[in-house]
Write an enzyme that holds these catalytic residues in place. Structure first.
Site, PDB file in Angstrom:
ATOM      1  CD  GLN A 144       7.823  -0.341   4.723  1.00 18.66           C
ATOM      2  OE1 GLN A 144       7.412  -1.669   4.657  1.00 18.66           O
ATOM      3  NE2 GLN A 144       7.030   0.378   5.612  1.00 18.66           N
ATOM      4  CB  SER A 145       4.637  -2.638  -0.638  1.00 18.75           C
ATOM      5  OG  SER A 145       4.887  -3.896  -0.303  1.00 18.75           O
ATOM      6  CB  THR A 146       3.265   1.840  -1.504  1.00 22.47           C
ATOM      7  OG1 THR A 146       2.729   1.715  -0.145  1.00 22.47           O
ATOM      8  CG2 THR A 146       2.694   0.709  -2.140  1.00 22.47           C
ATOM      9  CD  GLN A 196       3.126  -0.905   2.735  1.00 19.98           C
ATOM     10  OE1 GLN A 196       4.022  -1.159   2.517  1.00 19.98           O
ATOM     11  NE2 GLN A 196       2.000  -1.460   2.209  1.00 19.98           N
TER      12      GLN A 196
END
Length: 696
Positions: free
Chosen positions: A22-24, A27
């Site tokens: 997941q990017s962050t 998220q």
């Protein structure tokens, strides 16, 4: 069926690797459905024939961006396993989960093709060794990278649009807060406002960031700052101000009521690190003046930046000025070379234990190995400037005295108000800690003990603040009492006495000079020409004689040399040294005389020695008389001892020159020869003396 044909027993003997990302972190915590879908891809691997114990889940990159492989340890592990041939298949929900960078994605495809590793996503199963599958995977990787670009462009476009209008909301420096309507206003805390106002006023007075920091520390004034990291992000704390924080405030246009954006740019280096670069003002994305109320005007902000630039050694500009420092060079930072127009620097040399300044134009010499343009002794120049200032300041002495008094009084009152606010804040925090402690349940000892310790800490802080306030108040009272006021008036009306007072620091003298002078231009020829430009525009020119060289300063005075020449008629070197010392005469170096010093002076100035002078008076050595009269030296010495022959001391070895013995010696010998002995010798000696005199 096509998918089943791609899966071979060789693939099933190897492991299946499921990569989850997941990017962050936001998220990860909020978009939980996406995470569940990624973990569910395991069922696809089981359906293709992999046992569950051979499925390896790599989820260490949760919260990491896929724009680059830097920092993604899980992705690096996946590539390593594929390269070593341990992976039969790589699983991912979609291509963007594996990489959003084309170079990383195509590198993974090439390694998978070489190791015959399959790739599976939500849409299907692919063999990178087949051209059609590899072409499709390449298109998907390109689209994933393009999608990231579109997302960034969309977000940055909104940021730039808000920035152009000055409406972009970001972290504010200490002293500013957002109102309920998201407008930037001054911090309602009066202590913060007064501290920041005092900061800018002090910088305007001292002219340097270091001087401002020193003033705050010497007066015990605390300065606010905002915490930039969690868990107390945005909270204002109080402490000692430091130099880099002072520079940040002076460079920040927010304090002049301006909005700015794009002051720096980032650039990714080859090693993956990010470099931040400060841009010049004409390259900023946005700069809007007078957007909100500030602590200083825009013009004053520009003056502060100009002063910092003049003070900065790192700029390396020839015509820069530096703040006044501790050295004795009165014109440090103000001197301009009258030959090439460059700013002259300061060197020091020591003479008789005293530091002497030299003004040197050496920029071209350093840069291009050329000859130094000018090298001027600063002592006569500084002395002439001091005399000129004394003559210039005297008519304004009374006005200066009154302004100094008012400035000291207002400055002390402002500092006193800020210190008092520090005590009020410490008292409020102590009362708040007391109320918290009183409201807790006494049975809850875990909480009660913590609150009691916090209360004690706040009480100690209150006591320290009160003691510091009382101590500083006493010091301020000593500054502003009637005795000190009269002393200030006396000093101001007698600027000459203040200037020549040895207790006046060199730095304060330099500040006085900078209040009146803009710059000084020096030209050295047979003498020194000094062009002085005052702050009001007036120009004054002084012509000074060139200072003497070191050998000239160490030269013995002509009076002493003349006196030595006269004394050599009667005395030897050692006797002359004693006579000079009794008369309190000293050499060019300020030392008492010795026989060797007198000897060197004779040799240097060509003075005839005592021996040479006696020889010019027709005096003879003992050997010469002995040879001419054919008499032994022992006899001559006895005659000298009995005053029959007169001798004169010619050097410090007690050697002598003698007068030629005439008929007086014969008369003395005859008178002393009462018994008539040696009568024949006396007659013979008389004949020899006459013969020598006749030959002469």
């Amino acid at each position: 069926m096509l998918n089943e044909k791609k899966v071979t027993p060789d693939h099933l003997r190897r492991k299946a690797y499921l990569y989850i990302r997941q990017s962050t972190l936001r998220q990860v915590f909020e978009n939980t459905e996406s995470t569940k879908r990624q973990y569910a891809i395991r069922d696809r691997a089981i359906a293709l024939g992999w046992p569950i114990e051979q499925i390896v889940v790599i989820d260490s990159d949760l919260g990491q961006s896929g724009a680059s492989s830097e920092g993604r340890e899980g992705f690096k592990e996946l590539v390593s396993e594929v390269g070593m041939g341990n992976a039969g298949i790589v699983l991912g929900l979609e291509v963007s989960r594996l990489a959003r960078n084309s170079s990383d994605w195509h590198r993974l495809l090439e390694i998978c093709a070489l190791s015959k590793t399959l790739i599976l996503d939500e849409d299907g199963l692919y063999d990178p060794g087949h051209f059609n599958d590899r072409l499709l995977l390449g298109l998907k990787g390109t689209m994933s990278e393009a999608e990231l670009h579109v997302l960034k462009a969309r977000l940055q476009g909104g940021i730039f649009s808000k920035a152009r209008r000055g409406e972009l909301k970001g972290p504010l420096p200490v002293g500013f807060v957002y109102s309920a309507s998201n407008k930037v206003i001054l911090d309602p805390d009066k202590q913060i406002q007064k501290s920041i106002n005092l900061f800018f006023d002090t910088f305007q007075r001292t002219g340097s960031a270091s001087g401002t920091v020193k003033y705050f520390r010497e007066n015990g004034i605390k300065f606010p700052r905002k915490l930039r990291k969690r868990p107390n992000k945005g909270e204002v704390v109080w402490g000692d101000i430091v130099h880099h924080r002072a520079l940040q405030m002076l460079h920040n246009p927010r304090y002049a009521g301006a909005f700015f954006f794009g002051r720096t740019k980032t650039r990714r280096l080859a090693d993956g690190t990010i470099k931040y670069e400060r841009l010049p003002r004409d390259q900023w994305h946005t700069l809007i003046k007078d957007v909100h109320k500030g602590y200083i005007s825009w013009e004053r902000h520009q003056e502060n930046l100009l002063r910092l630039q003049e003070n900065a050694h790192a700029n390396g500009q020839d015509r820069r000025r530096s703040p006044p420092r501790e050295g004795p060079a009165l014109l440090q930072g103000l001197v301009i070379c009258g030959v090439c127009g460059s700013r002259m620097t300061v060197r020091y040399h020591t003479r008789n234990g005293k530091r002497i300044p030299d003004y040197v134009c050496q920029r071209q010499g350093i840069e291009y190995s050329e000859k130094i343009c000018q090298h001027i002794n600063g002592s006569p120049v500084d002395e002439a400037i001091g005399t000129l200032l004394i003559q210039s300041v005297s008519p304004l002495a009374l006005e200066v005295a009154m302004s100094v008094q008012d400035e000291l009084k207002s400055r002390a009152e402002e500092v006193d108000r800020i210190r008092k606010q520090q005590v009020v804040r410490a008292r409020y925090e102590a009362d708040l800690a007391r109320r918290r402690y009183m409201q807790v349940d006494p049975e809850n000892r875990l909480v009660a003990d913590t609150l009691e310790a916090e209360w004690n800490d706040k009480l100690r802080a209150l006591t320290e603040a009160q003691d510091d306030y009382e101590r500083q108040c006493k010091a301020d009272h000593m500054i502003l009492n009637s005795h000190e006021r009269s002393r200030i008036m006396t000093i101001a009306t007698d600027f000459s006495k203040l200037w020549h007072d040895p207790k006046t620091p060199d730095r304060e003298k330099k500040r006085m000079v900078r209040l009146l002078l803009k710059d000084v231009t020096l030209i050295k020829d047979t003498g020194i020409t000094v062009h002085i430009r005052f702050k009001g525009g007036a120009i004054k020119t002084l012509n000074l004689s060139a200072p003497m060289n070191a050998w000239q300063l160490r030269k013995t005075s002509n009076t002493v040399i003349s006196q030595i020449d006269q004394l050599l008629d009667k005395y030897t070197d050692a006797d002359i040294a004693n006579i000079l010392n009794k008369n309190s005469r000293v050499s060019g170096t300020g030392k008492p005389f010795t026989s060797m010093m007198v000897y060197k002076i004779r040799r240097t100035y060509g003075l005839k020695s005592r021996f040479e002078r006696l020889k010019e008076q027709k005096l003879f050595t003992l050997s010469e008389i002995s040879d001419k009269l054919q008499i032994s030296k022992c006899t001559l010495k006895k005659w000298t001892k009995n005053n029959l022959i007169k001798g004169y001391k010619c050097n410090d070895k007690d050697e002598r020159l003698y007068q030629w013995p005439g008929q007086e010696l014969i008369i003395k010998l005859r008178n002393g020869n009462q018994q008539g002995r040696c009568k024949q010798f006396i007659e013979l000696l008389s004949n020899r003396i006459n013969e020598v005199q006749y030959e002469a």
